[in-house]
Scaffold this active site. Sequence first.
Site, mmCIF file in Angstrom:
data_model
loop_
_atom_site.group_PDB
_atom_site.id
_atom_site.type_symbol
_atom_site.label_atom_id
_atom_site.label_comp_id
_atom_site.label_asym_id
_atom_site.label_seq_id
_atom_site.Cartn_x
_atom_site.Cartn_y
_atom_site.Cartn_z
ATOM 1 N N GLY A 208 -25.205 71.078 59.345
ATOM 2 C CA GLY A 208 -26.633 70.716 59.204
ATOM 3 C C GLY A 208 -27.406 71.111 60.449
ATOM 4 N NE ARG B 120 -22.811 70.542 56.088
ATOM 5 C CZ ARG B 120 -24.012 70.014 55.841
ATOM 6 N NH1 ARG B 120 -24.668 70.339 54.752
ATOM 7 N NH2 ARG B 120 -24.556 69.140 56.662
ATOM 8 C CG ASP C 218 -16.536 65.858 63.055
ATOM 9 O OD1 ASP C 218 -17.429 66.198 62.270
ATOM 10 O OD2 ASP C 218 -15.732 64.938 62.811
ATOM 11 C CB THR D 241 -24.770 66.378 64.166
ATOM 12 O OG1 THR D 241 -25.023 65.361 63.183
ATOM 13 C CG2 THR D 241 -23.894 65.756 65.247
ATOM 14 C CG ASP E 46 -25.584 62.320 60.759
ATOM 15 O OD1 ASP E 46 -26.797 62.167 60.532
ATOM 16 O OD2 ASP E 46 -24.767 62.713 59.899
ATOM 17 C CG ASP F 54 -21.501 61.724 63.002
ATOM 18 O OD1 ASP F 54 -21.947 62.707 63.633
ATOM 19 O OD2 ASP F 54 -21.223 61.786 61.801
ATOM 20 N NE ARG G 216 -22.267 64.144 55.832
ATOM 21 C CZ ARG G 216 -22.517 65.430 55.812
ATOM 22 N NH1 ARG G 216 -22.693 66.044 54.668
ATOM 23 N NH2 ARG G 216 -22.596 66.112 56.929
HETATM 24 O O1 F6P Z 1 -25.105 65.579 59.105
HETATM 25 C C1 F6P Z 1 -26.483 65.609 59.155
HETATM 26 C C2 F6P Z 1 -27.077 65.204 57.832
HETATM 27 O O2 F6P Z 1 -28.480 65.291 57.937
HETATM 28 C C3 F6P Z 1 -26.642 63.838 57.316
HETATM 29 O O3 F6P Z 1 -27.340 62.780 57.926
HETATM 30 C C4 F6P Z 1 -26.915 64.000 55.850
HETATM 31 O O4 F6P Z 1 -26.139 63.153 55.065
HETATM 32 C C5 F6P Z 1 -26.519 65.426 55.593
HETATM 33 O O5 F6P Z 1 -26.675 66.111 56.806
HETATM 34 C C6 F6P Z 1 -27.322 66.090 54.513
HETATM 35 O O6 F6P Z 1 -26.832 67.369 54.331
HETATM 36 P P1 F6P Z 1 -27.542 68.447 53.393
HETATM 37 O O7 F6P Z 1 -28.773 68.920 54.099
HETATM 38 O O8 F6P Z 1 -26.535 69.502 53.249
HETATM 39 O O9 F6P Z 1 -27.889 67.751 52.130
#
Ligand code: F6P
Length: 329
Positions: A16, A77, A108, A131, A133, A135, A177
């Site tokens: 992301g 990804r 990660d 990220t 997040d 995390d 997430r």
């Molecule tokens: O990991 C970052 C994040 O924004 C999370 O908070 C979220 O769940 C996810 O990516 C969403 O991913 P995508 O943009 O692929 O839907």
Amino acid sequence: MSTKKVTKIGVLTSGGDAPGMNAAIRAVVRTGLYNDLEVYGIMRGYAGMIENDIIRMESRSVANIIQRGGTILKTARSKEFMEPEGRAIAYENLKQFGIDGLVVIGGDGSFRGAQKFSNEFDIPCIGIPGTIDRDMAGTDYTIGFDTAVNTAVEAIDKIRDTMDAHDRLFIVEVMGRDAGYIALHSGIATGAENILIPETKTDIEDLIRSLCEKEKRKKLVNLVVVAEGGEYGDANKLAEIIKERIPTADTRVCILGHIQRGGSPTCQDRLIASHMGYYAVESLLLGRRNIMVGVLNNKIQYTPFNDTIKEKHQRIGQEWMRIVKILAS
Ligand code: F6P
């Protein structure tokens, strides 16, 4: 440590996107060029490595990007890179360019891929945590978190105005997430009555009780901030439960979604990204490999990829939830 000196490095963003990634790319490119390295930008993360979408970066390639969200290298990804065949193709492409070192900006999952690749093909990889997040273990900061949380705070403040005008109960869903940092920080900063996160078990009866008790006290404005990845992360479902149990409450839902991932990075994200980008290149020059550049207690720290995985990151302690309760009473 590696004794081979790097001469040509690649940089990519993966997973992301996060505001501040451009500042990190800029720092990697300019530090690399300053040290007489050739620098290549790999488009769309590992996908571009497999598809040979690789471009030479000059100083001007990264001009005027430090203030921009997203990533000029784009991101993806890649499922193919998880397979040995995909990584072998990627290696052949890097070989064509003579790339002998990599900087991977991502989470990660991206580092796991980098580690496998590095072990298979002897290419040193350095990670920069990117990220929203936050995390990851081995760092107090991840690029993009500060911007995302400030975006959430700004949005929730606005929601509070209309919520207050109508005496409403609002459930605001924020991103995260597997982690509740955005929810926790934005919730505390906006005076949320309840914050629900994946790290702690939600006692739904306790939540209903506290909302009913506040209704009795004529405290009609109630803000519940939930992390999308939590047990009650689907804010609409939670709203249904609350509507059923407290029909008198005028309940609304707002899902903030991807606006949290965009926008101009904050000063903090730009600084951290610049700092980490510089130290990532320095690490390659010093022969380090398979480590993430992080910041712990305001000092640059290097953590092996294996130890950066989400599962090892500091979990949010129960005492935070106690503080939330006391401050919202
Ligand atoms: O990991 C970052 C994040 O924004 C999370 O908070 C979220 O769940 C996810 O990516 C969403 O991913 P995508 O943009 O692929 O839907």
